[in-house]
Write a protein that holds these residues in place. Structure first.
Motif, short mmCIF file in Angstrom:
data_model
loop_
_atom_site.label_atom_id
_atom_site.label_comp_id
_atom_site.label_asym_id
_atom_site.label_seq_id
_atom_site.Cartn_x
_atom_site.Cartn_y
_atom_site.Cartn_z
N LEU A 161 4.32 -3.37 1.51
CA LEU A 161 2.85 -3.27 1.52
C LEU A 161 2.42 -1.99 2.20
O LEU A 161 1.53 -1.27 1.70
N LEU B 202 1.18 0.55 -0.71
CA LEU B 202 -0.28 0.66 -0.82
C LEU B 202 -0.82 1.92 -0.16
O LEU B 202 -1.90 2.40 -0.53
N PHE C 167 -3.96 -1.75 7.82
CA PHE C 167 -4.84 -2.70 7.13
C PHE C 167 -5.85 -3.39 8.05
O PHE C 167 -6.67 -4.18 7.58
N VAL D 120 -11.28 -0.40 -3.88
CA VAL D 120 -10.54 -1.48 -4.56
C VAL D 120 -10.48 -1.26 -6.07
O VAL D 120 -9.46 -1.52 -6.71
N TYR E 3 -7.69 1.02 -6.81
CA TYR E 3 -6.41 0.32 -6.64
C TYR E 3 -6.13 -0.57 -7.85
O TYR E 3 -5.04 -0.57 -8.41
N ASN E 4 -7.13 -1.35 -8.22
CA ASN E 4 -6.92 -2.29 -9.33
C ASN E 4 -6.63 -1.57 -10.64
O ASN E 4 -5.90 -2.06 -11.49
N THR F 142 -2.10 -12.63 5.16
CA THR F 142 -1.88 -11.36 4.47
C THR F 142 -2.48 -11.41 3.06
O THR F 142 -3.18 -10.49 2.63
N TYR G 197 -6.09 -9.19 0.94
CA TYR G 197 -6.25 -8.54 -0.35
C TYR G 197 -7.17 -9.36 -1.27
O TYR G 197 -7.95 -8.79 -2.03
N GLU G 198 -7.07 -10.68 -1.20
CA GLU G 198 -7.92 -11.50 -2.08
C GLU G 198 -9.39 -11.39 -1.67
O GLU G 198 -10.28 -11.34 -2.52
N LYS H 167 -10.82 -8.87 -0.59
CA LYS H 167 -11.31 -7.57 -1.08
C LYS H 167 -11.30 -7.49 -2.61
O LYS H 167 -11.56 -6.43 -3.18
N PHE I 140 -8.72 -7.69 -4.73
CA PHE I 140 -7.59 -7.03 -5.38
C PHE I 140 -7.05 -7.90 -6.51
O PHE I 140 -7.11 -9.14 -6.42
N LEU J 10 -4.39 -9.30 -7.17
CA LEU J 10 -3.11 -9.69 -6.56
C LEU J 10 -2.58 -10.92 -7.28
O LEU J 10 -3.31 -11.90 -7.44
#
Lengths: 356, 356
Positions: free
Chosen positions: A255, A259, A284, A291, A294-295, A318, A322-323, A325, A327, A329
């Motif tokens: 990560l 990332l 982080f 985001v 990133y996506n 963890t 991300y969820e 935000k 992402f 994921l």
């Protein structure tokens, strides 16, 4: 096969080759129904227990007149399991089993319950890639070790260029754990033979997984390991052909490194990531990423874990980072704990999704 | 380096990563004067001894209040030595040391006393070859394992073709013993860098060293291993570019296979050969060779041994077989026993004599 040969050696010439103090003991012995007998010689011990990831808790063994302790456990699901013996207050591996778990913190033995059907990590009659041990120079100027899988038919000088997966071990593991326990090479061989996985190079560094050393390892990955691979192997060097995956502390490193280096990796896959580290907090803790970018750029971003993983709370927190935000994921929760049985499953799930 | 990292892990988060039952113990600890402290936690043991090839006999360790047994032994000659602990009547390896001796019959740990000056087997700042693990198909149709050293600058597809040394481990060793204990790869790296050794490929098979299995292994060498290498590597295939060497039972195998296949090998080097085998008796019991032809064709025929080797009588009788027949046999007798300290010395003595 080796067991048979070893038995022959013992029959022919036990005095010459084995210490007189140690009787000829076969352990572990996997029976046709997948039950397993474990044996351990310790004439003077008061208590010997088997501690195996097959069973939820250690089980007491019983001693026979020759001083050999043994236990037969019920049929188990075919897989490769770590185990050790507790002899009074001391944990030891199985002196009669050559198959060891490479680790700096513990010394467990491994029992391979093969079962009737080949498993995704079994040695099958398919073309085999090669596993090579190489040294590179770290930022500290010392020799670092890499274990490198090249696929069947790998052509070092040909026109084919390969994508690369950087695969990181867990805390106190070594550069050998992903092949000797994780069977990354055989999983890749088998899935490539089935046409499910693109031929790729898998790079498994010794990852300095000390919690304080994550920043140093990250720098080493970017500044030394990736350049070494790209200088010495015919690889594709764009981010769409570079993936990173890792387990436990190595999942945390994945990560951090994956990332924070979006220009280098399009695939970031963390297995039961351990993230209680200064490096993770620095990256982080107050993170405000773009985001959407990133996506768009991440072709695969996964966190997988066992449902009963010992770090489940940390892993869930963890995932939430991300969820929350938004992402893209992908998560997967499977039965079991913080184990290499699950690591093999995770890797076999990831490989077919890479470089498509 | 790993010790430092491990210590950091322990300092930062011992509860999370190490079993609570095991205190943080550093072992072995090599001091600047080459003395070594060994430590072992066993709170309930009555007696713990250190058994090391540094000292002629096991020595008793003493226990402190925390249950840690320890001993510091005097400065030793820099080298890599096997050791184990005897805990009451049981032999165990060092749970705090990652460096293990690959063997099917015992599980010793290794202590590396590096000294001030680099040794012939030390990791030095020179170009490094590659150590690869590969599978081939044995006569029994199962997967056999080969560890293969290719030299620095190895060119798989180029015009360079390489000579090959087939290097065989001892009884109950594995295909990893010649690299992990024998350091064959580093010895070759260092001597190639010094210009003393011709770049070569070194093939270290898993050698089925069971005494009854020698014939099967010999057939496997000739029918499967050599053809696999010649099909997959750019090698010179004439007998003048093919050598065989081996230790102990592997030294016996070297005499059997090398001398019975004079058309294939011009170099036959046996290290402390163990020859009390049906195969050796069948080959050499009533042997009536054309000695003149052998002496003409063998570019190097050596038997090396430690002066106090445990099989010294067998080795002397073996030497006599060839000396009585007036073979051009080179012998070397060095201090010490049936050890891998001597194996490294033997290999470093052989390599510069090959393929000249």
């Amino acid at each position: 096969m080796r067991k048979i040969l070893l038995t022959l050696i013992i029959l022919v010439s036990s005095a010459a080759f084995l210490s007189a103090q140690r009787p000829s003991v076969i352990s572990p012995e996997v029976h046709p129904d997948n039950s397993v007998t474990f044996r351990f010689y310790a004439r003077n011990a008061k208590s010997v227990s088997l501690d195996t990831e097959i069973l939820p808790a250690p089980v007491k063994m019983t001693k026979d007149d020759s001083g050999v302790w043994s236990i037969t456990i019920p049929p188990a699901k075919p897989d490769i399991y770590p185990y050790s013996f507790w002899v009074d207050s001391m944990e030891v591996n199985d002196p009669n089993n050559t198959y060891l778990f490479p680790n700096e913190g513990f010394k467990h033995s491994l029992v391979d319950i093969k079962g009737d059907k080949p498993l995704v990590h079994s040695l099958q009659n398919v073309p085999h890639g090669k596993v090579s041990y190489r040294t590179y120079t770290t930022a500290q100027g010392i020799a670092g070790t890499l274990v490198i899988y090249t696929p069947p038919g790998f052509d070092a000088k040909g026109t084919t260029r390969y994508p690369v997966l950087y695969l990181i071990h867990g805390g106190s593991d070594t550069e050998e754990t992903w092949t000797k326990v994780g069977k990354a090479n055989l999983i890749a061989d088998n899935l490539i033979a089935q046409g499910k996985v693109k031929p790729m190079i898998i790079v498994m560094p010794y990852a300095n997984t000390g919690l304080m050393m994550q920043k140093a390892f990250g720098n080493d990955m970017i500044n030394n390991i990736i350049p070494f691979i790209e200088a010495n192997y015919p690889v594709l060097t764009d981010r769409n052909n570079r993936a990173m995956a890792g387990f436990s502390v190595g999942g945390g490193a994945t990560l951090n490194i994956g990332l924070m280096n979006l220009d280098k990796f399009a695939y970031v896959c963390a297995y039961a990531p351990y993230t209680q580290t200064p490096e993770f907090n620095a990256n982080f803790g107050k993170w405000d990423p773009d985001v959407e970018n990133y996506n768009k750029q991440l072709k695969l971003f996964t966190i997988y874990t066992g449902e009963s993983d010992q770090y489940r709370q940390i892993i869930d927190r963890t995932i939430a980072i991300y969820e929350d935000k938004k992402f893209n994921l992908e998560t997967m929760f499977v039965p079991g704990g913080h184990t290499w049985m699950n690591c093999r499953l995770f890797l076999a799930t990831t490989l077919p999704q890479l470089f498509k």
